[in-house]
Design a protein around this motif. Structure first.
Motif, mmCIF file in Angstrom:
data_model
loop_
_atom_site.group_PDB
_atom_site.id
_atom_site.type_symbol
_atom_site.label_atom_id
_atom_site.label_comp_id
_atom_site.label_asym_id
_atom_site.label_seq_id
_atom_site.Cartn_x
_atom_site.Cartn_y
_atom_site.Cartn_z
ATOM 1 N N GLN A 231 0.841 -1.186 0.000
ATOM 2 C CA GLN A 231 0.000 0.000 0.000
ATOM 3 C C GLN A 231 0.881 1.243 0.000
ATOM 4 O O GLN A 231 1.914 1.279 0.677
ATOM 5 C CB GLN A 231 -0.916 0.022 1.228
ATOM 6 C CG GLN A 231 -1.920 -1.127 1.274
ATOM 7 C CD GLN A 231 -2.875 -1.112 0.082
ATOM 8 O OE1 GLN A 231 -3.388 -0.064 -0.291
ATOM 9 N NE2 GLN A 231 -3.102 -2.281 -0.518
ATOM 10 N N PRO A 232 0.516 2.278 -0.763
ATOM 11 C CA PRO A 232 1.303 3.506 -0.759
ATOM 12 C C PRO A 232 1.528 4.017 0.658
ATOM 13 O O PRO A 232 0.648 3.947 1.520
ATOM 14 C CB PRO A 232 0.440 4.468 -1.584
ATOM 15 C CG PRO A 232 -0.309 3.562 -2.520
ATOM 16 C CD PRO A 232 -0.612 2.333 -1.708
ATOM 17 N N GLY A 233 2.716 4.539 0.881
ATOM 18 C CA GLY A 233 3.131 4.963 2.212
ATOM 19 C C GLY A 233 4.146 4.023 2.821
ATOM 20 O O GLY A 233 4.824 4.365 3.794
ATOM 21 N N ARG B 140 6.931 12.262 4.387
ATOM 22 C CA ARG B 140 5.538 11.962 4.056
ATOM 23 C C ARG B 140 5.463 11.399 2.642
ATOM 24 O O ARG B 140 5.973 11.994 1.697
ATOM 25 C CB ARG B 140 4.732 13.254 4.130
ATOM 26 C CG ARG B 140 3.235 13.065 4.300
ATOM 27 C CD ARG B 140 2.907 12.818 5.745
ATOM 28 N NE ARG B 140 1.507 13.063 6.067
ATOM 29 C CZ ARG B 140 0.989 12.803 7.261
ATOM 30 N NH1 ARG B 140 1.752 12.313 8.221
ATOM 31 N NH2 ARG B 140 -0.283 13.046 7.503
ATOM 32 N N GLY B 141 4.807 10.283 2.487
ATOM 33 C CA GLY B 141 4.705 9.653 1.182
ATOM 34 C C GLY B 141 5.324 8.276 1.196
ATOM 35 O O GLY B 141 5.847 7.807 2.214
ATOM 36 N N HIS C 290 4.336 3.227 13.113
ATOM 37 C CA HIS C 290 3.668 4.519 13.305
ATOM 38 C C HIS C 290 2.897 4.932 12.062
ATOM 39 O O HIS C 290 3.481 5.381 11.068
ATOM 40 C CB HIS C 290 4.696 5.602 13.661
ATOM 41 C CG HIS C 290 5.090 5.581 15.096
ATOM 42 N ND1 HIS C 290 4.416 6.273 16.078
ATOM 43 C CD2 HIS C 290 6.076 4.900 15.730
ATOM 44 C CE1 HIS C 290 4.980 6.038 17.246
ATOM 45 N NE2 HIS C 290 5.984 5.211 17.061
ATOM 46 N N PRO C 291 1.570 4.827 12.089
ATOM 47 C CA PRO C 291 0.764 5.285 10.949
ATOM 48 C C PRO C 291 1.013 6.740 10.583
ATOM 49 O O PRO C 291 0.872 7.117 9.414
ATOM 50 C CB PRO C 291 -0.673 5.059 11.434
ATOM 51 C CG PRO C 291 -0.567 3.989 12.471
ATOM 52 C CD PRO C 291 0.758 4.216 13.148
ATOM 53 N N ASP C 292 1.398 7.561 11.558
ATOM 54 C CA ASP C 292 1.678 8.964 11.256
ATOM 55 C C ASP C 292 2.783 9.108 10.217
ATOM 56 O O ASP C 292 2.808 10.083 9.459
ATOM 57 C CB ASP C 292 2.104 9.709 12.529
ATOM 58 C CG ASP C 292 0.915 10.129 13.374
ATOM 59 O OD1 ASP C 292 -0.222 10.074 12.867
ATOM 60 O OD2 ASP C 292 1.113 10.511 14.530
#
Length: 609
Positions: A131-133, A481-482, A535-537
């Protein structure tokens, strides 16, 4: 009724169909009792077909075509050339460049591999794991395990080696979400390499789109499927790096291997002959129906092998027509309309060398894109060229590049092309003499530095400074981020001796040195990977708002306009704080009560509030 190029295998035999609209005659060639036997095919519109009973799995086949030979008109028909089926998925041996492959009338049967008859894959592919991220781990299949001590010697350098427990353990410890395999489809060496005693080590010179290279995948499609399944069982997806922008048939004087001898209109032409928006001698015409059909079927085939997605080399070519690039190109629309393809992860290298070739941020909404702006600005910050404001934009997902509510950025600091992460802090100049081009090839400006000594150094202070810089760069990448991408070996300080264009070095320059890896850097990368995974953040793609992030000076106060030129700051998310110290002295961050060493990135959990 429209016809589909390729081979249909039935219990009774096989139907062969090839697209060759301008040929005068086409023959199917079979290897029978050690001899080539030719069977004339029947023309049906733009296609040529033949049904042969009794052919089974593994039969060896190819084509020959007759027609006009007028290279100045974009025609290369030559019945002396044995041709590989553009739709073939396996071949019996690797391609080997020989000048005869490009000489009209020179027989090439002894030079060319045979295609292997295989039934097309069917059924619904599994849903992607990646999944992206997440963390993408780019690797060269051959170089990755050629020196791996745990992988059996017979498997080293192959796709099968990626399923070895030691390899999977390394990927898992690093927190890898998907491996991105540099091309595993069969390629041919560029013609200038054999006289130099060199070979193509990267594979970005394919002959057809889906035939696996027997050097990397000797077990063919079954080997790829088995390895994908083993990686998926460990929670790791697979992304394939595919080349749809050019083929190894090169320029007018290049070899005739497949498309050129069957359907030369695959390549774009202009007033001066072949268009060269790729720098490789030809440019595939992705606006053409037959080309798009071939690309779409290639993507469906590999999806059925279980792969999660695709990275597209020089991807603007896929959206080009005579008027230039368009994000609404027909190929992109057809990909979006296909349930199999649209469910995959799609990643663009968003530039080519043609007019208007730089298209970062301009691809369709679902696509991820390699973000060279992030790459360069992260390097510039740690070299000392820019301040906190520039780096913060990249850490926040590059909202200046991507429209919408979320980033589509693939953040990276080093990739297969260019300096390794270690060489970036050890060299201010490229050292590509081994490539045989008098050091003219490769980028001249790498936004790199050497910590006082060019190249290798025995000075422990220099080594320590470089190690600190690599750790800071890794911290910046993992905090961004990304989606993020790390190239294999950069997590333990691999070096290519300053070669920033090592495509022709199938040797210890590019083979990972597992015995000599820097365990301190590796442990740091593993800790970062596990932190990001937990960490989802750190994995969230949504652009930051005042409710989801605050930016602070080391003294705890919120950043003011004049502070963004400085080199120490904190990015505070709901569950984690990223402390960046780009100065050459330790800095105390009051809010987190943390002393951050010089040139460091530190993540502190649970600091918001």
């Amino acid at each position: 009724m429209s016809m589909k190029a390729g081979v249909d295998v039935t219990p009774q035999g096989a139907r062969f169909c090839v697209h060759a609209p301008r040929a005068r005659a086409v023959s199917l060639c079979l290897l029978e009792a050690g001899q080539e036997v030719r069977h004339p095919m029947t023309q049906q519109g733009a296609h040529w077909t033949i049904d042969l009973p009794g052919l089974g799995d593994g039969a060896r086949y190819a084509y020959r075509a007759e027609g006009a030979h007028a290279p100045e008109q974009g025609l290369w028909f030559d019945p002396a050339k044995r041709l590989i089926d553009p739709a073939v998925t396996e071949i019996d041996r690797a391609y080997r460049y020989d000048p005869a492959l490009g000489e009209y009338g020179a027989e090439t049967g002894d030079l060319m591999p045979w295609g292997l008859l295989r039934a097309p894959l069917s059924g619904q592919p599994p849903a992607p794991l990646f999944q992206p991220g997440g963390l993408i781990y780019e690797l060269n299949v051959r170089g990755f395990t050629m020196r791996h001590p745990d992988v059996p010697e017979a498997e080293r350098g192959t796709v099968a080696a990626l399923a070895h427990p030691s390899v999977i353990a390394h990927l898992t410890a690093l927190g890898v979400d998907a491996v991105e395999l540099m091309p595993i489809t069969a390629w041919i060496d560029e013609r200038h390499l054999p006289p130099l005693g060199l070979t193509n080590a990267w594979g970005y010179n394919p002959v057809t789109f889906r035939a696996l290279d027997p050097r990397l995948c000797p077990g063919g499609v079954a080997e790829l499927q088995a390895t994908v399944a083993a990686l998926r069982a460990a929670g790791i997806g697979v992304i394939l790096d595919l080349v749809f922008n050019h083929t190894g048939e090169s320029d007018t004087g290049g070899p005739t291997l497949s498309y050129r001898g069957l359907d030369p209109d695959v390549y774009r032409t202009g007033p001066h002959g072949l268009v060269n928006d790729t720098g490789c001698g030809n440019t595939v015409d992705c606006a053409r129906d037959a080309v798009r059909a071939d690309i779409l079927e290639t993507l469906r085939h590999f999806a059925r092998c279980g792969v999660d997605g695709f990275r597209f080399d020089l991807a603007p070519i896929m959206g080009r027509n005579a008027d230039g690039f368009s994000a609404q190109a027909v190929l992109f629309q057809e990909m979006a309309a296909c349930p199999v393809i649209s469910s995959r992860v799609l990643i663009a290298e968003p530039w080519d060398i043609g007019p208007g070739g730089y298209q970062l941020g301009k691809f369709p909404d679902r696509w991820l894109e390699w973000n060279d702006a992030a790459r360069d600005d992260m390097r510039r910050f740690w070299r000392g060229d820019v301040g906190a404001g520039v780096l913060a934009t990249r850490l926040a997902g590059s909202s200046d590049v991507f429209d919408g509510a979320a980033t589509r950025s693939v953040n990276f600091i080093a990739a297969h092309d260019g300096f390794t992460l270690w060489d970036m802090v050890a060299h201010t100049h490229k050292h590509n003499h081994a490539n045989g081009e008098d050091n003219r090839d490769g980028h001249n400006e790498n936004i790199s530095w050497n910590n006082g000594v060019e190249g290798a150094s025995d000075d422990p202070r220099v080594t320590a400074a470089r190690r600190q810089d690599v750790k800071a760069l890794l911290g910046t990448l993992f905090a961004s981020r990304g989606t993020i991408m790390l190239t294999a070996g950069d997590e333990f300080g691999r070096s290519q001796q300053g070669n920033n264009n090592a495509y022709a070095q199938d040797n210890e320059i590019t083979w990972l040195d597992w015995a000599g890896r820097d365990l301190e850097i590796e442990a740091h990368a593993q800790a970062l990977g596990q932190m990001r995974r937990a960490h989802p953040d750190l994995r969230d793609l949504a652009f930051l708002t005042d409710e989801t992030v605050t930016w602070h000076r080391p003294d705890g106060g919120q950043m003011r306009p004049e502070d963004w030129a400085r080199r120490a700051f904190a990015k505070v998310l709901p569950t984690i704080a990223i402390l960046v110290n780009g100065t050459d002295a330790p800095v105390h961050f009051t809010r987190e009560d943390q002393m951050v060493p010089a040139r460091s990135v530190i993540m502190i959990e649970g600091q918001a509030g």
